[in-house]
Design a protein around this motif. Structure first.
Motif, mmCIF file in Angstrom:
data_model
loop_
_atom_site.group_PDB
_atom_site.id
_atom_site.type_symbol
_atom_site.label_atom_id
_atom_site.label_comp_id
_atom_site.label_asym_id
_atom_site.label_seq_id
_atom_site.Cartn_x
_atom_site.Cartn_y
_atom_site.Cartn_z
ATOM 1 N N SER A 284 -10.125 -14.765 8.128
ATOM 2 C CA SER A 284 -10.176 -13.826 9.232
ATOM 3 C C SER A 284 -8.858 -13.059 9.292
ATOM 4 O O SER A 284 -7.786 -13.628 9.163
ATOM 5 N N CYS A 285 -8.951 -11.774 9.528
ATOM 6 C CA CYS A 285 -7.784 -10.899 9.545
ATOM 7 C C CYS A 285 -7.967 -9.895 10.679
ATOM 8 O O CYS A 285 -9.040 -9.321 10.835
ATOM 9 N N SER A 286 -6.930 -9.691 11.487
ATOM 10 C CA SER A 286 -7.005 -8.732 12.595
ATOM 11 C C SER A 286 -5.832 -7.770 12.522
ATOM 12 O O SER A 286 -4.669 -8.192 12.528
ATOM 13 N N LEU A 287 -6.124 -6.488 12.458
ATOM 14 C CA LEU A 287 -5.111 -5.454 12.401
ATOM 15 C C LEU A 287 -4.495 -5.236 13.779
ATOM 16 O O LEU A 287 -5.197 -5.268 14.784
ATOM 17 N N THR A 288 -3.162 -4.998 13.827
ATOM 18 C CA THR A 288 -2.530 -4.745 15.116
ATOM 19 C C THR A 288 -1.660 -3.501 15.151
ATOM 20 O O THR A 288 -1.416 -2.970 16.223
ATOM 21 N N ASP A 289 -1.173 -3.019 14.002
ATOM 22 C CA ASP A 289 -0.252 -1.892 14.064
ATOM 23 C C ASP A 289 -0.171 -1.203 12.713
ATOM 24 O O ASP A 289 -0.332 -1.832 11.670
ATOM 25 N N TRP A 290 0.071 0.092 12.737
ATOM 26 C CA TRP A 290 0.405 0.878 11.553
ATOM 27 C C TRP A 290 1.713 1.537 11.893
ATOM 28 O O TRP A 290 1.787 2.347 12.809
ATOM 29 N N THR A 291 2.775 1.182 11.210
ATOM 30 C CA THR A 291 4.110 1.586 11.626
ATOM 31 C C THR A 291 5.017 1.766 10.412
ATOM 32 O O THR A 291 4.566 1.670 9.276
ATOM 33 N N VAL A 292 6.271 1.999 10.666
ATOM 34 C CA VAL A 292 7.276 2.102 9.615
ATOM 35 C C VAL A 292 8.204 0.892 9.725
ATOM 36 O O VAL A 292 8.771 0.637 10.785
ATOM 37 N N VAL A 293 8.311 0.131 8.644
ATOM 38 C CA VAL A 293 9.187 -1.033 8.575
ATOM 39 C C VAL A 293 10.233 -0.756 7.496
ATOM 40 O O VAL A 293 9.883 -0.558 6.340
ATOM 41 N N ASP A 294 11.487 -0.724 7.912
ATOM 42 C CA ASP A 294 12.583 -0.471 6.974
ATOM 43 C C ASP A 294 12.339 0.769 6.109
ATOM 44 O O ASP A 294 12.522 0.755 4.889
ATOM 45 N N GLY A 295 11.867 1.843 6.753
ATOM 46 C CA GLY A 295 11.681 3.115 6.069
ATOM 47 C C GLY A 295 10.390 3.275 5.295
ATOM 48 O O GLY A 295 10.166 4.309 4.676
ATOM 49 N N GLN A 296 9.517 2.263 5.320
ATOM 50 C CA GLN A 296 8.255 2.336 4.591
ATOM 51 C C GLN A 296 7.078 2.124 5.528
ATOM 52 O O GLN A 296 7.130 1.264 6.410
ATOM 53 N N GLU A 297 6.004 2.904 5.329
ATOM 54 C CA GLU A 297 4.801 2.705 6.123
ATOM 55 C C GLU A 297 4.226 1.323 5.835
ATOM 56 O O GLU A 297 4.143 0.909 4.673
ATOM 57 N N ARG A 298 3.856 0.620 6.901
ATOM 58 C CA ARG A 298 3.298 -0.720 6.755
ATOM 59 C C ARG A 298 2.168 -0.915 7.764
ATOM 60 O O ARG A 298 2.191 -0.363 8.862
ATOM 61 N N ILE A 299 1.209 -1.718 7.376
ATOM 62 C CA ILE A 299 0.133 -2.138 8.270
ATOM 63 C C ILE A 299 0.439 -3.569 8.670
ATOM 64 O O ILE A 299 0.634 -4.433 7.812
ATOM 65 N N LEU A 300 0.513 -3.826 9.988
ATOM 66 C CA LEU A 300 0.770 -5.170 10.502
ATOM 67 C C LEU A 300 -0.554 -5.815 10.897
ATOM 68 O O LEU A 300 -1.441 -5.151 11.461
ATOM 69 N N PHE A 301 -0.674 -7.101 10.624
ATOM 70 C CA PHE A 301 -1.892 -7.841 10.954
ATOM 71 C C PHE A 301 -1.571 -9.320 11.061
ATOM 72 O O PHE A 301 -0.481 -9.756 10.709
ATOM 73 N N HIS A 302 -2.528 -10.085 11.587
ATOM 74 C CA HIS A 302 -2.382 -11.533 11.557
ATOM 75 C C HIS A 302 -3.605 -12.132 10.872
ATOM 76 O O HIS A 302 -4.694 -11.560 10.913
ATOM 77 N N ALA A 303 -3.375 -13.265 10.214
ATOM 78 C CA ALA A 303 -4.441 -13.897 9.450
ATOM 79 C C ALA A 303 -4.035 -15.328 9.121
ATOM 80 O O ALA A 303 -2.899 -15.729 9.333
ATOM 81 N N VAL A 304 -4.984 -16.069 8.591
ATOM 82 C CA VAL A 304 -4.717 -17.386 8.012
ATOM 83 C C VAL A 304 -4.899 -17.207 6.506
ATOM 84 O O VAL A 304 -6.012 -17.215 6.006
ATOM 85 N N LEU A 305 -3.800 -16.964 5.806
ATOM 86 C CA LEU A 305 -3.851 -16.699 4.370
ATOM 87 C C LEU A 305 -3.309 -17.848 3.535
ATOM 88 O O LEU A 305 -3.527 -17.896 2.336
ATOM 89 N N GLU A 306 -2.569 -18.727 4.168
ATOM 90 C CA GLU A 306 -1.900 -19.798 3.440
ATOM 91 C C GLU A 306 -2.497 -21.146 3.827
ATOM 92 O O GLU A 306 -3.012 -21.308 4.920
ATOM 93 N N ALA A 307 -2.388 -22.093 2.944
ATOM 94 C CA ALA A 307 -2.947 -23.428 3.184
ATOM 95 C C ALA A 307 -1.978 -24.260 4.023
ATOM 96 O O ALA A 307 -1.420 -25.241 3.573
ATOM 97 N N ASP A 308 -1.752 -23.834 5.268
ATOM 98 C CA ASP A 308 -0.892 -24.587 6.189
ATOM 99 C C ASP A 308 -1.651 -25.751 6.791
ATOM 100 O O ASP A 308 -2.865 -25.676 7.021
ATOM 101 N N VAL A 309 -0.943 -26.816 7.089
ATOM 102 C CA VAL A 309 -1.545 -27.936 7.811
ATOM 103 C C VAL A 309 -1.825 -27.505 9.249
ATOM 104 O O VAL A 309 -2.839 -27.838 9.831
ATOM 105 N N TYR A 310 -0.905 -26.720 9.807
ATOM 106 C CA TYR A 310 -1.025 -26.228 11.176
ATOM 107 C C TYR A 310 -1.953 -25.028 11.170
ATOM 108 O O TYR A 310 -1.668 -24.018 10.539
ATOM 109 N N ARG A 311 -3.094 -25.129 11.858
ATOM 110 C CA ARG A 311 -4.099 -24.067 11.835
ATOM 111 C C ARG A 311 -3.800 -22.994 12.874
ATOM 112 O O ARG A 311 -4.373 -22.982 13.951
ATOM 113 N N GLU A 312 -2.909 -22.100 12.547
ATOM 114 C CA GLU A 312 -2.660 -20.968 13.426
ATOM 115 C C GLU A 312 -2.341 -19.755 12.577
ATOM 116 O O GLU A 312 -1.915 -19.875 11.431
ATOM 117 N N PHE A 313 -2.553 -18.590 13.167
ATOM 118 C CA PHE A 313 -2.291 -17.344 12.459
ATOM 119 C C PHE A 313 -0.810 -17.189 12.127
ATOM 120 O O PHE A 313 0.047 -17.776 12.772
#
Length: 177
Positions: free
Chosen positions: A1-30
């Motif tokens: 699951s992935c949820s978009l939250t922002d389209w902005t400039v980070v350190d001079g480059q356009e970036r899309i910000l989002f939250h997701a569970v992409l890594e195999a963490d033991v702690y189940r949070e975004f």
């Protein structure tokens, strides 16, 4: 699951910000991430768990929410260990600051300007409303901006210049100047 939250400039480059569970963490949070709109590697915004990342207009701080694996808003007026709070990270120092401590949910925050945030909270009238607060005061009073009592605000968006908010409550859009 992935949820978009922002389209902005980070350190001079356009970036899309989002939250997701992409890594195999033991702690189940975004975790908050960013990626170029052109594609490429996905990078963490910071190493803390959290969701709904938003970069300040001056690029020095990141707002995000912690708690509530399921984004905290599915269980209406829930009070317990899965409540969400709004947090802030200073990008230069890496320091984290918890901005809200309400026993219910605070989240879906956005920057009004470099020092002021707006966020949703269910702290009054058992309804979710929009609030404003400063990020620089140690214990500022949250200022309630809307007066919903029977229906919650489910989502909202702020214009690029910060002059207008659009709020969704049930099946109706409301405008707040």
């Amino acid at each position: 699951s992935c949820s978009l939250t922002d389209w902005t400039v980070v350190d001079g480059q356009e970036r899309i910000l989002f939250h997701a569970v992409l890594e195999a963490d033991v702690y189940r949070e975004f975790r908050p991430y960013h990626v170029s709109p052109e594609g490429g590697p996905v990078e963490r915004v910071h190493d803390a768990h959290g969701s709904q990342p938003r970069l300040s207009p001056d690029g020095t701080r990141v707002l995000f929410a912690r708690g509530g694996y399921y984004d905290g808003w599915e269980r209406r007026h829930y009070r317990g260990p899965e409540n969400q709070d709004v947090w802030l990270q200073d990008r230069a120092s890496g320091a984290f600051t918890r901005l809200t401590r309400w026993a219910g949910n605070d989240g879906k925050a956005a920057w009004l300007d470099d020092r002021t945030v707006l966020y949703l909270s269910d702290r009054e009238d058992r309804a979710v409303n929009l609030y404003r607060r400063s990020v620089d005061e140690p214990e500022p009073r949250a200022v309630r901006l809307t007066r919903f009592t029977d229906r919650d605000i489910h989502d909202w968006a702020l214009s690029a210049d910060g002059s207008t908010a659009v709020l969704m409550s049930w099946d109706t859009l409301h405008r707040l100047d």
